[in-house]
Design a protein around this motif. Sequence first.
Motif, PDB file in Angstrom:
ATOM      1  N   ILE A 157      -0.358  13.526  -2.400  1.00 42.51           N
ATOM      2  CA  ILE A 157       0.336  13.563  -1.597  1.00 42.51           C
ATOM      3  C   ILE A 157       0.594  11.834  -1.610  1.00 42.51           C
ATOM      4  N   TYR A 158      -0.659  10.798  -1.771  1.00 42.81           N
ATOM      5  CA  TYR A 158      -0.743   9.413  -1.452  1.00 42.81           C
ATOM      6  C   TYR A 158       0.033   9.389  -3.439  1.00 42.81           C
ATOM      7  N   LEU A 159       0.002   9.785  -4.210  1.00 43.81           N
ATOM      8  CA  LEU A 159       0.037   8.976  -5.296  1.00 43.81           C
ATOM      9  C   LEU A 159       1.874   9.140  -5.333  1.00 43.81           C
ATOM     10  N   MET A 160       1.915  10.453  -4.617  1.00 44.15           N
ATOM     11  CA  MET A 160       3.471  10.348  -4.413  1.00 44.15           C
ATOM     12  C   MET A 160       3.953   9.140  -4.177  1.00 44.15           C
ATOM     13  N   PHE A 161       3.652   8.675  -2.561  1.00 47.77           N
ATOM     14  CA  PHE A 161       4.242   7.582  -2.288  1.00 47.77           C
ATOM     15  C   PHE A 161       4.034   6.447  -2.879  1.00 47.77           C
ATOM     16  N   MET A 162       3.224   6.219  -3.761  1.00 47.43           N
ATOM     17  CA  MET A 162       2.906   5.170  -4.515  1.00 47.43           C
ATOM     18  C   MET A 162       3.749   5.225  -5.474  1.00 47.43           C
ATOM     19  N   THR A 163       4.162   6.758  -5.420  1.00 45.57           N
ATOM     20  CA  THR A 163       5.587   6.109  -6.985  1.00 45.57           C
ATOM     21  C   THR A 163       6.835   5.699  -6.126  1.00 45.57           C
ATOM     22  N   ILE A 164       7.122   6.060  -5.042  1.00 44.16           N
ATOM     23  CA  ILE A 164       8.085   5.583  -4.384  1.00 44.16           C
ATOM     24  C   ILE A 164       8.355   4.478  -3.903  1.00 44.16           C
ATOM     25  N   MET A 165       7.592   4.207  -3.682  1.00 40.90           N
ATOM     26  CA  MET A 165       6.993   2.446  -3.577  1.00 40.90           C
ATOM     27  C   MET A 165       7.550   1.401  -4.877  1.00 40.90           C
ATOM     28  N   GLN A 166       7.128   2.162  -6.088  1.00 39.67           N
ATOM     29  CA  GLN A 166       7.074   1.393  -6.886  1.00 39.67           C
ATOM     30  C   GLN A 166       8.416   1.123  -7.676  1.00 39.67           C
ATOM     31  N   THR A 167       9.519   2.132  -7.122  1.00 38.96           N
ATOM     32  CA  THR A 167      10.409   2.280  -7.825  1.00 38.96           C
ATOM     33  C   THR A 167      11.826   2.704  -6.312  1.00 38.96           C
ATOM     34  N   ALA A 168      10.314   1.745  -5.430  1.00 39.98           N
ATOM     35  CA  ALA A 168      12.028   1.860  -4.258  1.00 39.98           C
ATOM     36  C   ALA A 168      12.938   0.565  -4.370  1.00 39.98           C
ATOM     37  N   GLU A 169      12.635  -0.789  -4.948  1.00 43.32           N
ATOM     38  CA  GLU A 169      13.470  -1.670  -5.650  1.00 43.32           C
ATOM     39  C   GLU A 169      14.982  -0.753  -6.404  1.00 43.32           C
ATOM     40  N   THR A 170      14.408  -0.274  -7.293  1.00 47.53           N
ATOM     41  CA  THR A 170      15.196   0.782  -8.507  1.00 47.53           C
ATOM     42  C   THR A 170      16.485   1.407  -7.227  1.00 47.53           C
ATOM     43  N   LEU A 171      15.460   2.285  -6.975  1.00 49.36           N
ATOM     44  CA  LEU A 171      16.453   3.267  -6.104  1.00 49.36           C
ATOM     45  C   LEU A 171      17.591   2.997  -5.396  1.00 49.36           C
ATOM     46  N   GLY A 172      16.941   1.265  -4.991  1.00 47.96           N
ATOM     47  CA  GLY A 172      17.974   1.097  -3.640  1.00 47.96           C
ATOM     48  C   GLY A 172      17.434   1.271  -2.282  1.00 47.96           C
ATOM     49  N   ILE A 173      16.722   1.856  -1.698  1.00 47.55           N
ATOM     50  CA  ILE A 173      15.392   1.870  -0.480  1.00 47.55           C
ATOM     51  C   ILE A 173      14.578   0.717  -0.820  1.00 47.55           C
ATOM     52  N   LEU A 174      14.252   1.526   1.016  1.00 47.55           N
ATOM     53  CA  LEU A 174      13.566   0.210   1.185  1.00 47.55           C
ATOM     54  C   LEU A 174      11.807  -0.243   0.944  1.00 47.55           C
ATOM     55  N   ALA A 175      11.754  -1.236  -0.077  1.00 48.15           N
ATOM     56  CA  ALA A 175      10.716  -1.450  -1.158  1.00 48.15           C
ATOM     57  C   ALA A 175      10.106  -2.725   0.015  1.00 48.15           C
ATOM     58  N   LEU A 176       8.533  -1.943  -0.114  1.00 50.53           N
ATOM     59  CA  LEU A 176       7.565  -2.720   1.555  1.00 50.53           C
ATOM     60  C   LEU A 176       7.038  -3.654   0.147  1.00 50.53           C
ATOM     61  N   MET A 177       7.089  -3.816  -0.924  1.00 50.09           N
ATOM     62  CA  MET A 177       6.998  -5.004  -1.680  1.00 50.09           C
ATOM     63  C   MET A 177       7.345  -4.682  -3.492  1.00 50.09           C
ATOM     64  N   ASP A 178       7.408  -6.345  -3.507  1.00 50.05           N
ATOM     65  CA  ASP A 178       8.226  -6.316  -5.223  1.00 50.05           C
ATOM     66  C   ASP A 178       7.380  -5.597  -6.490  1.00 50.05           C
ATOM     67  N   SER A 179       8.408  -4.544  -7.392  1.00 48.16           N
ATOM     68  CA  SER A 179       7.701  -4.079  -7.804  1.00 48.16           C
ATOM     69  C   SER A 179       6.335  -4.434  -9.194  1.00 48.16           C
ATOM     70  N   SER A 180       6.322  -6.140  -9.131  1.00 47.40           N
ATOM     71  CA  SER A 180       5.241  -6.069 -10.080  1.00 47.40           C
ATOM     72  C   SER A 180       4.258  -6.311  -9.076  1.00 47.40           C
ATOM     73  N   ARG A 181       3.971  -6.520  -8.198  1.00 46.84           N
ATOM     74  CA  ARG A 181       2.861  -6.455  -7.650  1.00 46.84           C
ATOM     75  C   ARG A 181       3.082  -4.587  -6.918  1.00 46.84           C
ATOM     76  N   ALA A 182       3.518  -4.070  -6.478  1.00 46.27           N
ATOM     77  CA  ALA A 182       3.337  -2.728  -6.598  1.00 46.27           C
ATOM     78  C   ALA A 182       2.997  -2.133  -7.896  1.00 46.27           C
TER      79      ALA A 182
END
Length: 829
Positions: free
Chosen positions: A564-589
């Motif tokens: 489940i954690y890896l699924m969360f990390m996938t969401i955070m990695q693609t958050a900017e592209t998907l247009g949802i709340l991004a906790l950090m930019d893709s390069s840092r994520a």
Amino acid sequence: MSMNVLTLLETVSVFGAYLFVSVGLPAFVFGRKLKEHRILERFLVYFMIGNFYIMNLVYLLQLLRISYPATLALGTFVPAVLTRLRLNRTPVRQMVEDRLADLKKLTRGFMGRRTAIFRIGQAAGRKLKAAGRYIGRILLSHPIDCLLLAAFLGFIIWLQGTNLLIAYGYKASDIPVHNYWINQLCENHIFVAGIYPYGFHCVIYYLHSLFGFPTFEILRVFGFVESVMVHLMLLVFLKLCCKSRFAPYVGAFLYAGSNYYKSGVYLRFYAALPQEFGMIFILPPIYFGFAYFATHKRELEAAGTAVGRGWLWKKLRVAGVGQTTVPASPLESPEGEEPLEEEALPLSNPETPQEEEPAPPEKPKRWRERIRLLRWRESYLYLAGFAMSFSMSLTVHFYGTIIVGLFCLAMAIGYAFLFFRKQYFWSVVSTVLLGVFIAILPMLLSFLGGTKLSGSIGWGLSVIRESQAQTEVQAPSGGGETVTEEPVLTPQEPQKTMIERIWERWEKVREVILWALQNWVVKLPESRYATWIIDSFAVLVGLGFLLFLLRQRCYGAMLVSVGIYLMFMTIMQTAETLGILALMDSSRASIYFAYSLPLLISFGIDAVLSLVFLPFRNKGLVHLLSLALVILTVWHVWKTDQIRSPWKGGALESNEAITCMENIIATEDDFTWTVISANDELQMGLEYGYHYEVSTFLRDMEGVEDWSEIQLRIPTPVVFIFIEKIPLAYMEEYEGTGQPVSEEGAARPLPGGEGIGIYQGERRWVLMSRMYYWAQEFQRLYPNEMEVYLETDNFVCYRIEQNIFRLYDFAIDYDYNTRDYTQGEGDDG
């Protein structure tokens, strides 16, 4: 001494000092109390205690404005000695009397000096022999483990340490800022640029003040220390969690040594930065969380019906029907054994008549019993470790806390069958709150005292705000297609069902995830491998559920949590592209995502092996197969030429400039010299000498019409001038990048501006060209007073020695400063 040898000595010294205070001292204090625990677990506990104490000791002394080398030494060693004596119940009085008696014998001549030295040598020899026997037992009992660990560490040292001997200077543009903040800690000025997580700065300042290393030397080599500890912590975490002995090496090696990851996920490891230092404290709280659930579960099972603990809904049901006995809770038995039988716990003493209820126990005794249990219960050790490591993740960098928070959320889901019991819930929640409180307390006190937030925190919050403001998402191809839009239906198309629409949307989201994974994290020969990675997250969760059903409950919950954690990390990695709340930019994520993928590999292998060999009690074949997988993985990476090579990038200062700074600080008396250079060296020698910026130096003699009205004097006996004959491309490329200083560059107007921006791009070339021709003219005027201190094809350093009672006037006419630029191109700054 060559710079390579000096760099090696500095690296070993700094690394050794850091391990001494972060591992050695805690082991000295708590070694006997934790001797029953596994070696790696003890190492993890010691490391957390050491770093936690260092950071909070510096915070305390800084807030009290009494942070000095003496107070740091007292605050470090006195509590360590007193705590060891207290924990080990050492007879201090008898020990002191014995030492005084020996001293009296020595002073009165009843004991010779040779005898005293011989006794001290005997005591030291016994300690060394005991340490040697301990190391020997480890080597004999785990020879393959020790060999693989040595190979892994050697490989990491080769990968991360090679660049230390190629580029001596700082590897990131913001290190001079951190250098400035650390220098201000030496003046008891904490949060000088605003409130910011200062854990990294506290550790560097501590090493500088307690051991006397120059701050810029620590910052030069501490990136290597960080990188080794980040990779070692990954391996330790996997070793502690996996059941198969060698599966952790597969994931750790593929992450550290293979070429399957994008180079961007590694580049920041070569610089001493807070974010990468904070990565050390991401996985320890997760292990302590896993260990707490497993240990506390065993404690409750051992207590059994005598404790009378169970599900809250069951107790309410029992109380509702008015039963006189409370059934024991259905606690899980140790994994692989039969479940415990339920027994009724009488509320009265069997020897007492049933109609008489015993008197309730006295309240003070009950509290004393609780305190006794709190003191000796093993699970609280893991809660303490969780609180310390979680606190440090926030104390060092808030990005690390985001990752730990996502993992904790996944753990709450995976361990839901335990987490939502009251025996666990309040303990875990209060521990998290305690860790957060400890981390933010120094910052909160400073904020209440009027200190503002730093700009870096504002930048981090702006990333979240910007992502929140996005309203549409572009497809990875950049063609303008929006991923979240509903498909446009034509009249000829049949109406799609809800399941079909959901599936179509998921396919588009999946394409975005695959693109983000391949663009930011991994580089694979075929795209289907990236698809397998994403699918493996669900497979890992499925394996966890299966093992959970096979009564491997805590282990299965751990696998579910990781999936489940890896699924969360996938969401955070693609958050900017998907247009949802991004906790950090893709390069840092991507850095954290890549650091998480070894968990998928090692836990996946471990889960499959555990599932296949679950019916067998002898796990030797499991370890043998995991070792075979390690050998196969290394062979495959080597055979396919995917071994990662050391990074050989450049630094933001020339090697010659660092060499000169090292020699100047080592050989010149403090505050008897001034360095004229770009502002790179401003913070490096702040505690030892003075600095004059090239831009200020040249402006002070620019456009002078009456030389009698201007004097430029530097009141130190020695002046050093750093000039780059081939100026560095400092964070900005331009058309003539790499060109040497020339008359063409000197003939340009001086660039305007301040700070580091004036030394970037073409502006640096102009400044260095001007400085070079000033030096040529000054050397012509004073040939005997100006000597070459160091010169190469790329760099030259001049040394000027002067009489402080008859200072030189450095304001001279070197032709380019007296030209009229008003008719030519204007200021380009």
